[in-house]
Design an enzyme around this catalytic site. Structure first.
Site, PDB file in Angstrom:
ATOM      1  N   GLY A 120      15.883 -23.053 -18.585  1.00  0.00           N
ATOM      2  CA  GLY A 120      16.480 -22.598 -17.642  1.00  0.00           C
ATOM      3  C   GLY A 120      16.678 -23.922 -16.470  1.00  0.00           C
ATOM      4  CB  CYS A 121      16.766 -23.873 -12.735  1.00  0.00           C
ATOM      5  SG  CYS A 121      17.128 -25.193 -11.613  1.00  0.00           S
TER       6      CYS A 121
END
Length: 178
Positions: free
Chosen positions: A11-12
């Site tokens: 993810g981020c």
């Protein structure tokens, strides 16, 4: 003291960076991009998904203080490895779950961890984390380094990253820096 490096995407990269920075034995965490075809990508290029790169962190750690398997346990605690190209509201191949291994030993450890977690049915769906040899790593722009530490009051940090840090403290308190 032996320093080892691993490159992880889940993810981020701001989320991963904030979590791994808090672990004993972690020397440095650099947010960046890997796994795509475009040389020296920018954040804007990676955000479109067209570059093929994933948002990743490159973690340097003292393997006599924290080993690769322990880092993977934390990694699998703080993101959903069962959703291809998605983490929460972040959608696209740039947010894929990926382990870019730096050695055969890392690859074998990651394969064993994924097999064990799937056998234990920790999630309702199978793990789709990609395993690949480490490609060229491109550090992200300076504004993306130490993002949570520099912006902890920002909405995204409070809503997305702070809960991951709370989960880290609850599940892996013994691994945290004093």
């Amino acid at each position: 003291m032996a320093i080892e490096i691993t490159t992880l995407g889940g993810g981020c990269f701001w989320c991963l960076e904030a979590v791994f920075q808090d672990l004993k034995g972690v020397e440095s965490v650099v947010s960046g991009y890997a796994g795509g075809a475009r040389p020296s990508p920018t954040y804007q290029q990676v955000c479109t998904g067209a570059s093929g790169h994933a948002e990743v962190v490159q973690v340097s750690f003292e393997n006599d203080q924290i080993d690769f398997t322990t880092l993977l346990e934390v990694f699998f605690t703080i993101h959903d490895p069962t959703t291809p190209n998605r983490q929460g509201a972040d959608v696209g191949s740039q947010y894929r779950s990926v382990i870019f291994y730096h050695s055969d030993a890392q690859r074998e450890s990651a394969e064993q961890m994924i097999a064990r977690l799937n056998a234990e049915q920790c999630w309702p769906d199978p793990i789709v984390t990609e395993l690949a040899p480490v490609p060229v790593f491109y550090p992200a722009e300076s504004g993306h380094q130490n993002y949570y530490r520099n912006n902890s009051g920002q909405g995204y940090c409070r809503v997305v990253i702070s809960p991951k840090l709370a989960k880290l403290r609850a599940k892996h308190a013994a691994l945290l820096r004093a």
